[in-house]
Enzyme design. Structure first.
Site, PDB file in Angstrom:
ATOM      1  N   THR A  96      40.743  33.768  36.039  1.00 45.18           N
ATOM      2  CA  THR A  96      42.027  33.420  35.439  1.00 45.18           C
ATOM      3  C   THR A  96      41.879  33.009  33.984  1.00 45.18           C
ATOM      4  OG1 THR A  96      42.966  32.732  37.552  1.00 45.18           O
ATOM      5  CG2 THR A  96      43.990  31.845  35.574  1.00 45.18           C
ATOM      6  N   THR A 124      40.012  29.289  37.347  1.00 40.85           N
ATOM      7  CA  THR A 124      38.755  29.940  37.680  1.00 40.85           C
ATOM      8  C   THR A 124      38.332  30.816  36.505  1.00 40.85           C
ATOM      9  OG1 THR A 124      39.843  31.879  38.633  1.00 40.85           O
ATOM     10  CG2 THR A 124      39.422  30.009  40.107  1.00 40.85           C
ATOM     11  N   ASP A 142      27.276  42.270  48.885  1.00 38.42           N
ATOM     12  CA  ASP A 142      28.351  43.089  48.342  1.00 38.42           C
ATOM     13  C   ASP A 142      29.348  43.321  49.474  1.00 38.42           C
ATOM     14  OD1 ASP A 142      30.063  45.008  47.364  1.00 38.42           O
ATOM     15  OD2 ASP A 142      28.502  46.407  46.738  1.00 38.42           O
ATOM     16  N   LYS A 186      47.074  42.256  47.064  1.00 39.17           N
ATOM     17  CA  LYS A 186      47.448  40.923  47.515  1.00 39.17           C
ATOM     18  C   LYS A 186      48.657  40.956  48.450  1.00 39.17           C
ATOM     19  CE  LYS A 186      44.150  38.611  45.642  1.00 39.17           C
ATOM     20  NZ  LYS A 186      43.125  37.951  46.487  1.00 39.17           N
ATOM     21  N   TYR A 235      46.083  45.204  41.834  1.00 38.82           N
ATOM     22  CA  TYR A 235      45.979  43.809  42.263  1.00 38.82           C
ATOM     23  C   TYR A 235      47.195  43.396  43.079  1.00 38.82           C
ATOM     24  CZ  TYR A 235      45.109  38.782  42.037  1.00 38.82           C
ATOM     25  OH  TYR A 235      44.884  37.465  42.365  1.00 38.82           O
TER      26      TYR A 235
END
Length: 257
Positions: free
Chosen positions: A195, A192, A64, A161, A157
């Site tokens: 996504t 992925t 983790d 990023k 998010y």
């Protein structure tokens, strides 16, 4: 097994799935010794077994990355297995959708920042002295086009990023003296699990202006395409590339910026 990364040991986070897995496969297939850490234990162990059967040097430890002790344990295991670390690829990440800032809970915000940004801080804090001891090397952190141009409903998010990009540039300046190059890969849409789940919720790729067709821009990448770009940044061919937001997005930011 010979290859362009022969003799190099690389730590890859999020190595069980997605971009991390494709990167681990690409590097190991080209001669690197790869140690993967991440949360998807069953998939990581299965990948390690498959890689071993193919004669590739890949080991995996479930970890983790929001836990400092787990990060330290994973890094120590990499050293125990391969004796050195020449590069690290921080590919672990999560994606939250559909909420404006005022609708986010503290837990949702904290989780996204912890996985996408703070984990990179912790991994690099543990690994950078080891890369320095190896005589230098490379760090590649996975950022996103959301650091440059985002969409509604992804505040944590986008913030995480953008933070990855800024942190990568700062590390590039601070660690050049140690012969360590640091770059962020600004990825667009990649096929992925994370996504594809988001595309399904949005009504499909075409509904949001993307395509899987190779002759379209913007389009959705295969994870292996991102892995090859990461391999370039780790390689000696990228000796003059550091502090970069290396855009690998299939033309997405050409459309929106």
């Amino acid at each position: 097994m010979g290859g362009r990364f022969e003799g190099r040991s690389v730590l890859v986070t999020g190595a069980a799935t997605g971009i991390g897995r494709a990167t681990a496969q690409h590097l190991a297939a080209n001669g690197a010794s790869v140690f993967g850490i991440g949360l998807d234990g069953d998939e990581g162990r299965d990948f390690a077994a498959r890689a071993g059967a193919e004669g590739l040097s890949f080991r995996f430890q479930e970890a983790d990355l929001t836990n400092e002790a787990a990060v330290r344990s994973g890094v120590a295991a990499a050293i125990e297995n391969f004796g050195r670390i020449d590069a690290v690829v921080n590919a672990a990440g999560i994606y939250e959708t559909g909420k404006r800032l005022e609708d986010l809970s503290d837990a949702e915000w904290d989780r996204t920042i912890a996985v996408n940004l703070t984990a990179i801080f912790r991994v690099c804090r543990a690994v950078l002295p080891l890369i320095r001891a190896a005589g230098g090397g490379a760090v590649v952190n996975i950022s996103s086009v959301h650091a440059l141009a985002t969409v509604p409903g992804v505040p944590a998010y986008a913030a995480s990023k953008a933070g990855v990009l800024g942190l990568s540039r700062q590390m590039a300046l601070d660690y050049a003296v140690d012969r360590i190059r640091v770059n962020a890969v600004i990825v667009g849409s990649v096929a992925t699990r994370m996504t594809l789940d988001g595309l399904e919720a949005a009504g499909g790729a075409e509904a949001i202006g993307l395509s899987f067709e190779k002759n379209r821009a913007p389009r959705i990448a295969d994870p292996e395409e991102i892995a090859r770009a990461i391999g370039f940044l780790i390689s000696d061919d990228a000796s003059f590339v550091t502090g970069s937001g290396f855009v690998v997005d299939g033309g997405l930011t050409a459309l929106v910026l």
